[in-house]
Design a protein around this motif. Structure first.
Motif, PDB file in Angstrom:
ATOM      1  N   GLN A  57       0.817  -1.217   0.000  1.00  0.00           N
ATOM      2  CA  GLN A  57       0.000   0.000   0.000  1.00  0.00           C
ATOM      3  C   GLN A  57       0.854   1.271   0.000  1.00  0.00           C
ATOM      4  O   GLN A  57       0.381   2.329  -0.396  1.00  0.00           O
ATOM      5  CB  GLN A  57      -0.921   0.011   1.225  1.00  0.00           C
ATOM      6  N   ASP A  58       2.107   1.156   0.408  1.00  0.00           N
ATOM      7  CA  ASP A  58       2.984   2.325   0.449  1.00  0.00           C
ATOM      8  C   ASP A  58       3.360   2.824  -0.950  1.00  0.00           C
ATOM      9  O   ASP A  58       3.992   3.866  -1.083  1.00  0.00           O
ATOM     10  CB  ASP A  58       4.260   2.020   1.241  1.00  0.00           C
ATOM     11  N   ILE A  59       2.973   2.077  -1.991  1.00  0.00           N
ATOM     12  CA  ILE A  59       3.231   2.493  -3.369  1.00  0.00           C
ATOM     13  C   ILE A  59       2.246   3.578  -3.797  1.00  0.00           C
ATOM     14  O   ILE A  59       2.516   4.346  -4.720  1.00  0.00           O
ATOM     15  CB  ILE A  59       3.169   1.273  -4.320  1.00  0.00           C
ATOM     16  N   ALA A  60       1.121   3.688  -3.105  1.00  0.00           N
ATOM     17  CA  ALA A  60       0.075   4.652  -3.470  1.00  0.00           C
ATOM     18  C   ALA A  60       0.612   6.074  -3.646  1.00  0.00           C
ATOM     19  O   ALA A  60       0.291   6.731  -4.644  1.00  0.00           O
ATOM     20  CB  ALA A  60      -1.065   4.617  -2.466  1.00  0.00           C
ATOM     21  N   PRO A  61       1.431   6.598  -2.726  1.00  0.00           N
ATOM     22  CA  PRO A  61       1.933   7.965  -2.920  1.00  0.00           C
ATOM     23  C   PRO A  61       2.764   8.137  -4.196  1.00  0.00           C
ATOM     24  O   PRO A  61       2.730   9.199  -4.818  1.00  0.00           O
ATOM     25  CB  PRO A  61       2.783   8.218  -1.676  1.00  0.00           C
ATOM     26  N   ILE A  62       3.475   7.096  -4.608  1.00  0.00           N
ATOM     27  CA  ILE A  62       4.265   7.174  -5.842  1.00  0.00           C
ATOM     28  C   ILE A  62       3.316   7.327  -7.029  1.00  0.00           C
ATOM     29  O   ILE A  62       3.542   8.154  -7.921  1.00  0.00           O
ATOM     30  CB  ILE A  62       5.151   5.922  -6.012  1.00  0.00           C
ATOM     31  N   LEU A  63       2.250   6.530  -7.040  1.00  0.00           N
ATOM     32  CA  LEU A  63       1.268   6.615  -8.115  1.00  0.00           C
ATOM     33  C   LEU A  63       0.553   7.958  -8.093  1.00  0.00           C
ATOM     34  O   LEU A  63       0.319   8.560  -9.143  1.00  0.00           O
ATOM     35  CB  LEU A  63       0.271   5.463  -8.007  1.00  0.00           C
ATOM     36  N   MET A  64       0.215   8.431  -6.900  1.00  0.00           N
ATOM     37  CA  MET A  64      -0.460   9.730  -6.772  1.00  0.00           C
ATOM     38  C   MET A  64       0.453  10.854  -7.275  1.00  0.00           C
ATOM     39  O   MET A  64      -0.008  11.744  -7.990  1.00  0.00           O
ATOM     40  CB  MET A  64      -0.857   9.984  -5.322  1.00  0.00           C
ATOM     41  N   HIS A 111      -4.643   9.781  -9.596  1.00  0.00           N
ATOM     42  CA  HIS A 111      -5.369  10.162  -8.390  1.00  0.00           C
ATOM     43  C   HIS A 111      -6.607   9.319  -8.122  1.00  0.00           C
ATOM     44  O   HIS A 111      -7.253   9.490  -7.096  1.00  0.00           O
ATOM     45  CB  HIS A 111      -5.762  11.640  -8.469  1.00  0.00           C
ATOM     46  N   CYS A 112      -6.967   8.429  -9.016  1.00  0.00           N
ATOM     47  CA  CYS A 112      -8.186   7.633  -8.821  1.00  0.00           C
ATOM     48  C   CYS A 112      -7.836   6.174  -8.547  1.00  0.00           C
ATOM     49  O   CYS A 112      -8.333   5.260  -9.208  1.00  0.00           O
ATOM     50  CB  CYS A 112      -9.119   7.766 -10.020  1.00  0.00           C
ATOM     51  N   LEU A 113      -6.986   5.938  -7.582  1.00  0.00           N
ATOM     52  CA  LEU A 113      -6.503   4.593  -7.295  1.00  0.00           C
ATOM     53  C   LEU A 113      -7.604   3.658  -6.820  1.00  0.00           C
ATOM     54  O   LEU A 113      -7.497   2.451  -6.978  1.00  0.00           O
ATOM     55  CB  LEU A 113      -5.382   4.645  -6.252  1.00  0.00           C
ATOM     56  N   GLY A 114      -8.659   4.203  -6.252  1.00  0.00           N
ATOM     57  CA  GLY A 114      -9.740   3.371  -5.756  1.00  0.00           C
ATOM     58  C   GLY A 114     -10.858   3.151  -6.756  1.00  0.00           C
ATOM     59  O   GLY A 114     -11.799   2.419  -6.475  1.00  0.00           O
ATOM     60  N   CYS A 115     -10.771   3.761  -7.932  1.00  0.00           N
ATOM     61  CA  CYS A 115     -11.861   3.623  -8.897  1.00  0.00           C
ATOM     62  C   CYS A 115     -11.857   2.216  -9.504  1.00  0.00           C
ATOM     63  O   CYS A 115     -10.825   1.555  -9.536  1.00  0.00           O
ATOM     64  CB  CYS A 115     -11.782   4.697  -9.974  1.00  0.00           C
ATOM     65  N   PRO A 116     -13.011   1.761  -9.962  1.00  0.00           N
ATOM     66  CA  PRO A 116     -13.105   0.396 -10.499  1.00  0.00           C
ATOM     67  C   PRO A 116     -12.132   0.106 -11.639  1.00  0.00           C
ATOM     68  O   PRO A 116     -11.593  -0.997 -11.716  1.00  0.00           O
ATOM     69  CB  PRO A 116     -14.553   0.301 -10.987  1.00  0.00           C
ATOM     70  N   SER A 117     -11.884   1.059 -12.509  1.00  0.00           N
ATOM     71  CA  SER A 117     -10.979   0.784 -13.623  1.00  0.00           C
ATOM     72  C   SER A 117      -9.547   0.550 -13.138  1.00  0.00           C
ATOM     73  O   SER A 117      -8.798  -0.207 -13.751  1.00  0.00           O
ATOM     74  CB  SER A 117     -11.013   1.905 -14.663  1.00  0.00           C
ATOM     75  N   GLU A 163      10.200   1.505 -12.852  1.00  0.00           N
ATOM     76  CA  GLU A 163      11.527   1.568 -12.241  1.00  0.00           C
ATOM     77  C   GLU A 163      11.491   2.296 -10.907  1.00  0.00           C
ATOM     78  O   GLU A 163      12.144   1.890  -9.943  1.00  0.00           O
ATOM     79  CB  GLU A 163      12.518   2.245 -13.191  1.00  0.00           C
ATOM     80  N   LYS A 164      10.717   3.371 -10.844  1.00  0.00           N
ATOM     81  CA  LYS A 164      10.602   4.141  -9.606  1.00  0.00           C
ATOM     82  C   LYS A 164       9.957   3.296  -8.504  1.00  0.00           C
ATOM     83  O   LYS A 164      10.419   3.281  -7.360  1.00  0.00           O
ATOM     84  CB  LYS A 164       9.774   5.405  -9.847  1.00  0.00           C
ATOM     85  N   ILE A 165       8.909   2.569  -8.859  1.00  0.00           N
ATOM     86  CA  ILE A 165       8.225   1.716  -7.883  1.00  0.00           C
ATOM     87  C   ILE A 165       9.158   0.613  -7.411  1.00  0.00           C
ATOM     88  O   ILE A 165       9.269   0.349  -6.202  1.00  0.00           O
ATOM     89  CB  ILE A 165       6.941   1.118  -8.491  1.00  0.00           C
ATOM     90  N   ASN A 166       9.845  -0.043  -8.331  1.00  0.00           N
ATOM     91  CA  ASN A 166      10.741  -1.130  -7.959  1.00  0.00           C
ATOM     92  C   ASN A 166      11.935  -0.644  -7.136  1.00  0.00           C
ATOM     93  O   ASN A 166      12.374  -1.333  -6.217  1.00  0.00           O
ATOM     94  CB  ASN A 166      11.178  -1.929  -9.188  1.00  0.00           C
ATOM     95  N   ALA A 167      12.430   0.543  -7.425  1.00  0.00           N
ATOM     96  CA  ALA A 167      13.511   1.112  -6.623  1.00  0.00           C
ATOM     97  C   ALA A 167      13.025   1.351  -5.198  1.00  0.00           C
ATOM     98  O   ALA A 167      13.736   1.083  -4.226  1.00  0.00           O
ATOM     99  CB  ALA A 167      14.020   2.406  -7.242  1.00  0.00           C
TER     100      ALA A 167
END
Length: 65
Positions: free
Chosen positions: A16-23, A28-34, A56-60
């Protein structure tokens, strides 16, 4: 390790700590059905983001955990 064909939902279930990287990348719609069925590559394309760079950023980040 995160791959481009993993869905956003799978990635977030991995850590779940990956969420800020995606945001920060503009997803910004990480919880949306798609987001639950959309691959990282597809989501990056929709948001105009380089999927390889984001992966790469997430894996790092995961390597530090």
């Amino acid at each position: 390790m995160v791959t481009k064909d993993m869905t956003i939902g799978e990635i977030l279930r991995t850590n779940q700590d990956i969420a800020p990287i995606l945001m920060d990348a503009g997803m910004h719609c990480l919880g949306c059905p798609s987001a639950q069925g959309e691959s990282l590559e597809m989501a990056a394309m929709v948001h105009g983001i380089d999927a390889d760079e984001l992966m790469e950023k997430i894996n790092a980040f995961l390597e530090t955990k």
